[in-house]
Design a protein around this motif. Structure first.
Motif, PDB file in Angstrom:
ATOM      1  N   ILE A  85     -42.110  47.320  83.247  1.00 22.52           N
ATOM      2  CA  ILE A  85     -40.770  47.905  83.295  1.00 22.52           C
ATOM      3  C   ILE A  85     -40.451  48.488  81.927  1.00 22.52           C
ATOM      4  CG2 ILE A  85     -38.362  47.506  83.867  1.00 22.52           C
ATOM      5  CD1 ILE A  85     -39.235  44.941  85.303  1.00 22.52           C
ATOM      6  N   ILE A 127     -42.394  51.412  85.951  1.00 25.82           N
ATOM      7  CA  ILE A 127     -41.028  51.838  86.242  1.00 25.82           C
ATOM      8  C   ILE A 127     -40.352  52.266  84.948  1.00 25.82           C
ATOM      9  CG2 ILE A 127     -38.735  51.087  86.998  1.00 25.82           C
ATOM     10  CD1 ILE A 127     -40.026  49.300  89.031  1.00 25.82           C
ATOM     11  N   ALA A 138     -35.431  51.226  90.677  1.00 26.06           N
ATOM     12  CA  ALA A 138     -35.832  49.820  90.760  1.00 26.06           C
ATOM     13  C   ALA A 138     -35.979  49.340  92.197  1.00 26.06           C
ATOM     14  CB  ALA A 138     -34.810  48.940  90.036  1.00 26.06           C
ATOM     15  N   ASP A 150     -41.571  42.961  81.096  1.00 30.53           N
ATOM     16  CA  ASP A 150     -40.329  43.689  80.857  1.00 30.53           C
ATOM     17  C   ASP A 150     -40.205  44.063  79.389  1.00 30.53           C
ATOM     18  OD1 ASP A 150     -37.482  44.535  81.628  1.00 30.53           O
ATOM     19  OD2 ASP A 150     -37.185  43.222  79.901  1.00 30.53           O
ATOM     20  N   VAL A 185     -31.828  44.062  84.686  1.00 34.06           N
ATOM     21  CA  VAL A 185     -33.154  44.478  85.151  1.00 34.06           C
ATOM     22  C   VAL A 185     -34.044  43.262  85.393  1.00 34.06           C
ATOM     23  CG1 VAL A 185     -35.269  45.680  84.444  1.00 34.06           C
ATOM     24  CG2 VAL A 185     -33.038  46.748  84.068  1.00 34.06           C
ATOM     25  N   ALA A 201     -35.753  41.975  88.885  1.00 29.36           N
ATOM     26  CA  ALA A 201     -37.212  41.910  88.967  1.00 29.36           C
ATOM     27  C   ALA A 201     -37.692  40.540  89.411  1.00 29.36           C
ATOM     28  CB  ALA A 201     -37.820  42.257  87.613  1.00 29.36           C
TER      29      ALA A 201
END
Length: 337
Positions: free
Chosen positions: A167, A191, A213, A225, A232, A236
């Motif tokens: 991420i 992402i 997302a 991450d 976020v 996740a």
């Protein structure tokens, strides 16, 4: 010498004439060639690192330079050596904080600083590398690339064929993708909110890219991450497989809380895990030579990781570009090659 100086929290850096002081035990004077910048330095500018009481303040913690002079007791480097400048402690003396002078007044700064023409560094923040080592690659070994490789190698427990979700596809995220591919990951999903990062992510080994997302609903074995965003991370969390791990590389701002929805899922399968990392536990004197060997073998590169280059005088434009989210790794050219 010219240096980018943080003089006030939440203000642009100022390019100032700063005087270096005499070297003390365990200190080394380095001519800085290039420096990287990263998101953690935005925390410094915002005062999130507890540094508001230590102003003025020099910045930068990943760079490459040439040793000019050594202080008493220094044994690991000599004048003329090319060095990686890193924040993780390595071999040598852990010196006292270096002193500089600005406008006639002395001030202390960190044990390594790279956004300056010359830096007084603690011996244990420097690792000698071959003179032919590419300066930009060497600078990335000071933080972003070495952190990513060490996270995958030391802390991810990544097995051949396991799925990975990265991420945030800035400099660290792109390095994490490359490291996961090198480690034998299966599917690598990237992402990033910036759609233009897709080509970079795929080039470095991602098998899929999304700018939203929504795909968090998919189960993956390892989540990495780099955003430090609690929202976020919380979303996740639901994407973990029964053996899933989340590694937090990005840093949340002080005072932020992380809530894990339906936390009982941590006990699914054989047990899930979530942890933060400190540079992946990288050991500079052991790991940097190995990473350079991978570079020499063509298994690592810095070329497309570096998406923007600025001069020291353009440092605030560089940080504006970093905040935009459009960059991979940003390099500041300071003293040539």
């Amino acid at each position: 010498m010219k240096a980018a100086v943080l003089e006030a929290i939440n203000h642009p850096l100022m390019l100032r004439d700063v005087e270096t002081m005499s070297l003390r035990v365990g200190q080394v004077l380095v001519k800085v060639l290039v420096s990287g910048i990263c998101g953690s330095q935005l925390h410094e500018i915002n005062g999130n690192k507890g540094n508001s009481k230590f102003l003025p303040h020099l910045m930068g913690h990943e760079g490459c330079g040439i040793v000019q002079e050594i202080g008493p007791g220094v044994l690991t480097v000599q004048p003329g050596d090319k060095v990686v400048m890193h924040w993780r402690p390595g071999l040598g003396i852990d010196s006292e904080f270096p002193k500089y002078r600005l406008n006639g007044k002395e001030f202390n700064s960190g044990k390594v600083n790279t956004l300056c023409e010359f830096s007084i560094a603690s011996e244990n923040r420097l690792t000698k590398v071959p003179l032919g080592t590419d300066p930009e690659f060497a600078a990335l070994l000071g933080c972003s690339m070495s952190t990513s490789l060490a996270v995958i190698e030391n802390e991810s427990d990544l097995k051949f064929g396991e799925s990975v979700l990265v991420i945030g596809c800035g400099g660290v995220g792109l390095n994490l993708i490359s490291a996961a591919k090198l480690r034998g990951a299966g599917e690598i999903i990237a992402i990033d909110r910036v759609q233009s990062k897709e080509a970079l992510a795929l080039e470095h080994g991602a098998t899929r890219f999304y700018s939203t997302a929504v795909q968090f609903l998919e189960k993956v074995d390892l989540i990495l991450d780099t955003t430090g965003s609690p929202d976020v991370i919380e979303r996740a969390f639901g994407a973990l497989s029964g053996t899933g791990r989340i590694l937090l590389i990005g840093q949340p701002a002080p005072g932020q809380s992380l809530c894990l929805p339906n936390a009982i899922q941590l006990f699914n399968g054989i047990g899930q895990a979530i942890r933060a990392t400190q540079g992946g536990g990288m050991i500079p004197q052991n790991d940097i030579p190995r990473y350079i060997k991978l570079f020499e073998l063509g298994q690592l590169s810095s070329g497309s990781l570096v998406t923007h280059r600025f001069t020291l005088g353009e440092i605030n434009s560089a940080f504006d570009t970093l905040k935009s989210g459009e960059a991979g790794r940003i390099i500041i050219n300071i003293g040539g090659s």
